[in-house]
Design a protein around this motif. Structure first.
Motif, mmCIF file in Angstrom:
data_model
loop_
_atom_site.group_PDB
_atom_site.id
_atom_site.type_symbol
_atom_site.label_atom_id
_atom_site.label_comp_id
_atom_site.label_asym_id
_atom_site.label_seq_id
_atom_site.Cartn_x
_atom_site.Cartn_y
_atom_site.Cartn_z
ATOM 1 N N ARG A 161 2.245 1.717 -3.537
ATOM 2 C CA ARG A 161 1.237 2.281 -4.445
ATOM 3 C C ARG A 161 1.055 3.773 -4.199
ATOM 4 O O ARG A 161 0.953 4.567 -5.142
ATOM 5 C CB ARG A 161 -0.098 1.556 -4.277
ATOM 6 C CG ARG A 161 -0.171 0.223 -4.969
ATOM 7 C CD ARG A 161 -1.601 -0.285 -5.108
ATOM 8 N NE ARG A 161 -2.390 -0.158 -3.889
ATOM 9 C CZ ARG A 161 -2.534 -1.105 -2.971
ATOM 10 N NH1 ARG A 161 -1.943 -2.271 -3.131
ATOM 11 N NH2 ARG A 161 -3.270 -0.907 -1.894
ATOM 12 N N SER A 162 1.046 4.152 -2.938
ATOM 13 C CA SER A 162 0.907 5.557 -2.585
ATOM 14 C C SER A 162 2.086 6.370 -3.110
ATOM 15 O O SER A 162 1.919 7.457 -3.668
ATOM 16 C CB SER A 162 0.798 5.694 -1.065
ATOM 17 O OG SER A 162 0.740 7.034 -0.690
ATOM 18 N N GLU A 186 4.088 5.582 -5.626
ATOM 19 C CA GLU A 186 4.023 5.616 -7.093
ATOM 20 C C GLU A 186 2.983 6.612 -7.581
ATOM 21 O O GLU A 186 3.210 7.330 -8.557
ATOM 22 C CB GLU A 186 3.737 4.220 -7.632
ATOM 23 C CG GLU A 186 4.920 3.284 -7.493
ATOM 24 C CD GLU A 186 4.598 1.854 -7.869
ATOM 25 O OE1 GLU A 186 3.406 1.545 -8.097
ATOM 26 O OE2 GLU A 186 5.531 1.048 -7.923
ATOM 27 N N ASN A 187 1.817 6.679 -6.911
ATOM 28 C CA ASN A 187 0.790 7.655 -7.284
ATOM 29 C C ASN A 187 1.305 9.078 -7.090
ATOM 30 O O ASN A 187 1.092 9.943 -7.934
ATOM 31 C CB ASN A 187 -0.482 7.445 -6.470
ATOM 32 C CG ASN A 187 -1.240 6.221 -6.900
ATOM 33 O OD1 ASN A 187 -1.084 5.754 -8.022
ATOM 34 N ND2 ASN A 187 -2.050 5.684 -6.006
ATOM 35 N N ARG A 221 0.830 -1.211 0.000
ATOM 36 C CA ARG A 221 0.000 0.000 0.000
ATOM 37 C C ARG A 221 0.869 1.268 0.000
ATOM 38 O O ARG A 221 0.556 2.231 -0.698
ATOM 39 C CB ARG A 221 -0.908 -0.020 1.222
ATOM 40 C CG ARG A 221 -1.896 1.091 1.235
ATOM 41 C CD ARG A 221 -2.846 0.946 2.387
ATOM 42 N NE ARG A 221 -3.844 1.985 2.325
ATOM 43 C CZ ARG A 221 -4.915 2.013 3.057
ATOM 44 N NH1 ARG A 221 -5.152 1.053 3.919
ATOM 45 N NH2 ARG A 221 -5.777 2.996 2.950
#
Length: 74
Positions: A26-27, A29-30, A23
């Motif tokens: 992903r954060s 990368e966003n 998680r």
């Protein structure tokens, strides 16, 4: 006669690794996609104050003002 320029000392790098959760990745990368940057640049920018400002810190902790002094000079 010109003197030759001294060869510049190369920078030595050390590798540091750490784990993050899926998680968190992903954060990260966003965030990087939105701000058009890379994860390494983001991490280095966030760590910069710790890497540059505290180079000459000592291992000694400051003494608290109200600490008991058992062997003080009287």
């Amino acid at each position: 006669m010109k003197t030759s320029a001294r060869k510049r000392k190369s920078t030595r790098f050390k590798t540091i690794s750490f784990k993050i959760t899926a998680r968190q990745r992903r954060s990260l990368e966003n965030y990087c996609r939105i701000h058009n940057t890379t994860p390494i640049k983001v991490i280095k920018q966030r760590m910069d104050p710790f890497l540059s400002k505290f180079v000459e810190m000592s291992d000694r902790k400051p003494v608290v003002v109200n600490q008991l002094d058992l062997f003080g000079e009287e």
